[in-house]
Design an enzyme around this catalytic site. Sequence first.
Site, PDB file in Angstrom:
ATOM      1  N   LEU A   1       0.846  -1.188   0.000  1.00 59.80           N
ATOM      2  CA  LEU A   1       0.000   0.000   0.000  1.00 59.80           C
ATOM      3  C   LEU A   1       0.882   1.239   0.000  1.00 59.80           C
ATOM      4  O   LEU A   1       2.079   1.169   0.281  1.00 59.80           O
ATOM      5  CB  LEU A   1      -0.904   0.008   1.239  1.00 59.80           C
ATOM      6  N   SER A   2       0.288   2.375  -0.293  1.00 59.02           N
ATOM      7  CA  SER A   2       1.096   3.600  -0.320  1.00 59.02           C
ATOM      8  C   SER A   2       1.716   3.864   1.042  1.00 59.02           C
ATOM      9  O   SER A   2       2.848   4.345   1.128  1.00 59.02           O
ATOM     10  CB  SER A   2       0.267   4.801  -0.778  1.00 59.02           C
ATOM     11  N   GLU A   3       0.991   3.545   2.141  1.00 58.25           N
ATOM     12  CA  GLU A   3       1.574   3.627   3.485  1.00 58.25           C
ATOM     13  C   GLU A   3       1.026   2.538   4.401  1.00 58.25           C
ATOM     14  O   GLU A   3      -0.136   2.129   4.289  1.00 58.25           O
ATOM     15  CB  GLU A   3       1.302   4.991   4.134  1.00 58.25           C
ATOM     16  N   THR A   4       1.909   2.102   5.291  1.00 55.79           N
ATOM     17  CA  THR A   4       1.573   1.200   6.389  1.00 55.79           C
ATOM     18  C   THR A   4       2.105   1.847   7.656  1.00 55.79           C
ATOM     19  O   THR A   4       3.228   2.361   7.668  1.00 55.79           O
ATOM     20  CB  THR A   4       2.230  -0.178   6.191  1.00 55.79           C
TER      21      THR A   4
ATOM     22  N   HIS B   1      -2.738  11.013   5.185  1.00 57.02           N
ATOM     23  CA  HIS B   1      -3.753   9.967   5.300  1.00 57.02           C
ATOM     24  C   HIS B   1      -3.372   8.926   6.344  1.00 57.02           C
ATOM     25  O   HIS B   1      -4.246   8.419   7.067  1.00 57.02           O
ATOM     26  CB  HIS B   1      -4.086   9.382   3.899  1.00 57.02           C
TER      27      HIS B   1
END
Length: 281
Positions: free
Chosen positions: A46-49, A78
């Site tokens: 994902l774009s961020e974790t 986000h």
Amino acid sequence: MSRERRFSQLDVFTATPLRGNPLAVVHEADGLSDAEMATFARWTNLSETTFLLKPTDEGADYRVRIFTPGGELPFAGHPTLGSCHAWLAAGGRSKHQGQVVQQCSVGLVNVRRDGARLAFAAPALKREPVDDGLLAQVIEALGLPASDLLAACWLDNGPKWLGLRVTSATRLRSLTPDHGRLKSLAKVGLVAAQDGAGAADTQFEVRGFAAPIGIEEDPVTGSLNASLAQWLIGEGLAPSRYVAAQGTAMGRAGRVHIAKEGDTVWVGGDVAPCIEGTVRL
């Protein structure tokens, strides 16, 4: 030795699952190494974790570390809203009336409830001019005619973006960048005033290309919208309250709610829970 930890996956900047920007959250992540966090973030893809930890600053309610598939970020929008939502849903209790204080690498970030939404206070913004040679390479890689570029500057509130103001939201939505070229140049955030072909409930259209950190296009980007808001409102190009659309070109319907109150720009959005369970790490 691995153990089970609570895990959440949420969709941020949308009230409708699968229409915003997904975020993976690992709770009670104390004890995980940097390498373990980075490996899991690459695995989620994902774009961020994010990883929730006990705070080390007595003024904070929790601490968060934020990873992309390509490495760690000092701050991101986000993940801030999604992590706060996950922390509260897991029973987190704030020490502060009416707000939650998040600790991350840029320091303490205030998060408040804005009606049914959460909103974070945008960190201080640094702006710098852009080298003309680099700018020429970037707009060529974007496929953006120079005549459609209104202004450019570096925007830095933790993550550093090359911010571009574009003449037309329709032009912005139509861009098909060469991500291979952008990877060696810069993370690029673009904004244009909404036009008749855009969503009627929004005033601006935003896109964020982050190939240098392993994300060709980010569906909805809180840190970028924070810095764009500080830029636009500061220049008198946007009202003190507006809604930006992001993710349209990807089939998403992200909505970022901006409100400037005093000297603070608040960046808000809905969060839709999608997955709850445990992960073994």
